[in-house]
Motif scaffolding. Structure first.
Motif, PDB file in Angstrom:
ATOM      1  N   PRO A  23       0.817  -1.211   0.000  1.00  0.00           N
ATOM      2  CA  PRO A  23       0.000   0.000   0.000  1.00  0.00           C
ATOM      3  C   PRO A  23       0.852   1.263   0.000  1.00  0.00           C
ATOM      4  O   PRO A  23       1.944   1.290   0.583  1.00  0.00           O
ATOM      5  CB  PRO A  23      -0.794  -0.129   1.309  1.00  0.00           C
ATOM      6  CG  PRO A  23       0.035  -0.991   2.175  1.00  0.00           C
ATOM      7  CD  PRO A  23       0.801  -1.910   1.289  1.00  0.00           C
ATOM      8  N   LYS A  24       0.343   2.275  -0.669  1.00  0.00           N
ATOM      9  CA  LYS A  24       1.012   3.575  -0.674  1.00  0.00           C
ATOM     10  C   LYS A  24      -0.052   4.663  -0.624  1.00  0.00           C
ATOM     11  O   LYS A  24      -1.027   4.622  -1.373  1.00  0.00           O
ATOM     12  CB  LYS A  24       1.881   3.720  -1.923  1.00  0.00           C
ATOM     13  CG  LYS A  24       2.673   5.011  -1.906  1.00  0.00           C
ATOM     14  CD  LYS A  24       3.782   5.026  -2.915  1.00  0.00           C
ATOM     15  CE  LYS A  24       4.629   6.276  -2.693  1.00  0.00           C
ATOM     16  NZ  LYS A  24       5.576   6.516  -3.734  1.00  0.00           N
ATOM     17  N   ALA A  25       0.147   5.611   0.274  1.00  0.00           N
ATOM     18  CA  ALA A  25      -0.848   6.670   0.436  1.00  0.00           C
ATOM     19  C   ALA A  25      -0.597   7.799  -0.556  1.00  0.00           C
ATOM     20  O   ALA A  25       0.546   8.202  -0.783  1.00  0.00           O
ATOM     21  CB  ALA A  25      -0.819   7.202   1.863  1.00  0.00           C
ATOM     22  N   ASP A  26      -1.683   8.301  -1.118  1.00  0.00           N
ATOM     23  CA  ASP A  26      -1.619   9.415  -2.063  1.00  0.00           C
ATOM     24  C   ASP A  26      -1.675  10.722  -1.258  1.00  0.00           C
ATOM     25  O   ASP A  26      -2.680  11.012  -0.598  1.00  0.00           O
ATOM     26  CB  ASP A  26      -2.822   9.313  -3.004  1.00  0.00           C
ATOM     27  CG  ASP A  26      -2.880  10.456  -3.999  1.00  0.00           C
ATOM     28  OD1 ASP A  26      -2.129  11.443  -3.827  1.00  0.00           O
ATOM     29  OD2 ASP A  26      -3.690  10.374  -4.936  1.00  0.00           O
ATOM     30  N   PRO A  27      -0.609  11.526  -1.292  1.00  0.00           N
ATOM     31  CA  PRO A  27      -0.587  12.745  -0.484  1.00  0.00           C
ATOM     32  C   PRO A  27      -1.665  13.752  -0.867  1.00  0.00           C
ATOM     33  O   PRO A  27      -2.049  14.599  -0.054  1.00  0.00           O
ATOM     34  CB  PRO A  27       0.825  13.317  -0.720  1.00  0.00           C
ATOM     35  CG  PRO A  27       1.331  12.643  -1.941  1.00  0.00           C
ATOM     36  CD  PRO A  27       0.632  11.323  -2.040  1.00  0.00           C
TER      37      PRO A  27
END
Ligand code: SF4
Ligand code: SF4
Length: 131
Positions: free
Chosen positions: A77-81
């Motif tokens: 998972p990677k969060a979208d700033p």
């Protein structure tokens, strides 16, 4: 966990052989013991269901391949700033504490993450993508 345990049983795989269920139970997230699961209807096994190699059998196959898949091929998972509000919900709900929020954006420890993607499901801003 109850659903995973029941489906594992239907496939002919004892739930206690599945590391992620053992880990979830150790964390107090439920129980895979069929005696403790309320099941509507008859629990049957799917005839001739072919399981892939598991446990020691799979590990003995290739430790190098497992390590490669874990580090490179499995999505994380990677969060979208531009969407994340730093609410911390994903950090609080990660079952293995793989997420932290050191500043305004959660980051994942890829060595701890078990790729369950609960964080993606639970994020109220739909800010988490898989990479
Ligand atoms: S749940 Fe979503 S919005 Fe909240 S910190 Fe995690 S990624 Fe950001
Ligand atoms: S995918 Fe699962 S284990 Fe990985 S960071 Fe998200 S909630 Fe935690």
């Amino acid at each position: 966990m109850a659903l995973d345990s029941v489906v594992a049983h239907m496939m002919g795989c004892p739930a206690q052989r599945l590391p992620f269920l053992q880990r979830a139970k150790a964390l107090g997230l439920g129980d895979f013991d069929l005696e403790k699961i309320e099941i509507d209807g008859e629990l049957i096994q799917i005839p001739n269901f072919k399981l892939p190699p598991m446990g020691d059998q799979a590990r003995a196959g290739s430790e190098a391949i497992r390590a490669f898949l874990h580090s490179k091929a499995i999505l994380r998972p990677k969060a979208d700033p531009s969407r994340c509000t730093a609410c911390g919900t994903c950090v609080a709900q990660c079952p293995v504490q793989a997420l932290s929020l050191p500043e305004d954006l959660p980051i994942v420890d890829a060595d701890i993450c078990i790729a369950c993607f609960c964080c993606q499901e639970i994020c109220p801003e739909k800010a988490i993508t898989l990479q």
